[in-house]
Design a protein around this motif. Structure first.
Motif, PDB file in Angstrom:
ATOM      1  N   SER A 190      72.604  51.421  83.723  1.00  0.00           N
ATOM      2  CA  SER A 190      71.264  51.665  84.261  1.00  0.00           C
ATOM      3  C   SER A 190      70.979  53.165  84.345  1.00  0.00           C
ATOM      4  N   ALA A 191      71.988  53.971  84.697  1.00  0.00           N
ATOM      5  CA  ALA A 191      71.793  55.420  84.736  1.00  0.00           C
ATOM      6  C   ALA A 191      71.555  55.974  83.338  1.00  0.00           C
ATOM      7  N   THR A 192      72.256  55.411  82.357  1.00  0.00           N
ATOM      8  CA  THR A 192      72.038  55.842  80.970  1.00  0.00           C
ATOM      9  C   THR A 192      70.618  55.526  80.530  1.00  0.00           C
ATOM     10  N   LEU A 223      67.986  55.243  82.445  1.00  0.00           N
ATOM     11  CA  LEU A 223      67.093  56.142  83.174  1.00  0.00           C
ATOM     12  C   LEU A 223      67.086  57.528  82.543  1.00  0.00           C
ATOM     13  N   LEU A 224      68.281  58.049  82.236  1.00  0.00           N
ATOM     14  CA  LEU A 224      68.363  59.381  81.625  1.00  0.00           C
ATOM     15  C   LEU A 224      67.758  59.397  80.228  1.00  0.00           C
ATOM     16  N   THR A 225      67.958  58.328  79.475  1.00  0.00           N
ATOM     17  CA  THR A 225      67.383  58.259  78.127  1.00  0.00           C
ATOM     18  C   THR A 225      65.862  58.306  78.200  1.00  0.00           C
ATOM     19  N   SER A 275      64.061  59.596  80.613  1.00  0.00           N
ATOM     20  CA  SER A 275      63.652  60.925  81.071  1.00  0.00           C
ATOM     21  C   SER A 275      63.720  61.948  79.936  1.00  0.00           C
ATOM     22  N   VAL A 276      64.761  61.862  79.138  1.00  0.00           N
ATOM     23  CA  VAL A 276      64.896  62.798  78.016  1.00  0.00           C
ATOM     24  C   VAL A 276      63.772  62.573  76.998  1.00  0.00           C
ATOM     25  N   LYS A 277      63.417  61.334  76.756  1.00  0.00           N
ATOM     26  CA  LYS A 277      62.311  61.050  75.829  1.00  0.00           C
ATOM     27  C   LYS A 277      61.005  61.618  76.354  1.00  0.00           C
ATOM     28  N   ARG A 278      60.730  61.425  77.638  1.00  0.00           N
ATOM     29  CA  ARG A 278      59.493  61.972  78.216  1.00  0.00           C
ATOM     30  C   ARG A 278      59.517  63.499  78.181  1.00  0.00           C
ATOM     31  N   SER A 283      61.187  65.469  76.048  1.00  0.00           N
ATOM     32  CA  SER A 283      61.023  65.958  74.675  1.00  0.00           C
ATOM     33  C   SER A 283      59.580  65.757  74.196  1.00  0.00           C
ATOM     34  N   SER A 310      59.910  73.637  86.452  1.00  0.00           N
ATOM     35  CA  SER A 310      61.333  73.992  86.388  1.00  0.00           C
ATOM     36  C   SER A 310      61.659  75.111  87.361  1.00  0.00           C
TER      37      SER A 310
END
Length: 122
Positions: free
Chosen positions: A73-75, A77-79, A81-84, A86, A103
Motif C-alpha cells: 500500500s505504501a508503494t 501511495l508513493l507511485t 505521488s511520484v506520478k502527480r 512528475s 518545497s
C-alpha cells in the motif's frame, strides 16, 4: 577335598536362580518405572516447546504478511505521488513556481518543528 552335593568346600551353599532373583527384579522394575516417568516428563516438555515454537512461527508469518500488505500500500501511495509530481514538473512554468514555493515552505516547516520540539525537550 571332597564336595558334598549342594555345598561348596567352604560350607556355603551355592547360589540358586531363585535366591535374590525377586529382589533384583523389583529393583529393575522400580528403576524402569522411574526412568519411564522421567521420559514422560521430558516428552511432555518437548511437546510443549514444539507447540510454542509452532505458535510463534504462525504469529511471525502473520506479522510478515501484514508487513507485506503495508509495504504494497505504501508503494502504491508513493507511485501515485511520484506520478502527480512528475506531471506537475512537466506542466507549465506557473506550476514549477508553485512547486518551488511549496518545497521551500515544507523545508522551513520541518526546521521550525525541529527547533520547537528540541526546545520543549530541554
Amino acid at each position: 577335598m571332597s564336595e558334598v552335593r549342594g555345598q561348596r568346600s567352604d560350607g556355603v551353599p551355592p547360589p540358586t536362580d531363585t535366591d535374590g532373583h525377586g529382589a533384583v527384579d523389583d529393583m529393575l522394575d522400580a528403576e524402569n518405572k522411574r526412568m519411564a516417568e522421567n521420559l514422560v516428563t521430558k516428552v511432555s516438555r518437548l511437546k510443549s516447546l514444539a507447540y510454542d515454537i509452532d505458535r510463534e512461527a504462525d504469529d511471525q508469518n502473520e506479522y510478515l504478511d501484514n508487513m507485506d500488505s503495508n509495504f504494497l500500500s505504501a508503494t502504491g501511495l508513493l507511485t501515485g505521488s511520484v506520478k502527480r509530481f512528475s506531471t506537475m514538473v512537466r506542466s507549465s512554468r506557473d506550476n514549477r513556481r508553485i512547486l518551488c514555493y511549496v518545497s521551500v515552505g515544507l523545508v522551513l516547516a520541518f526546521f521550525l518543528l525541529y527547533y520547537l520540539i528540541s526546545r520543549i525537550q530541554r
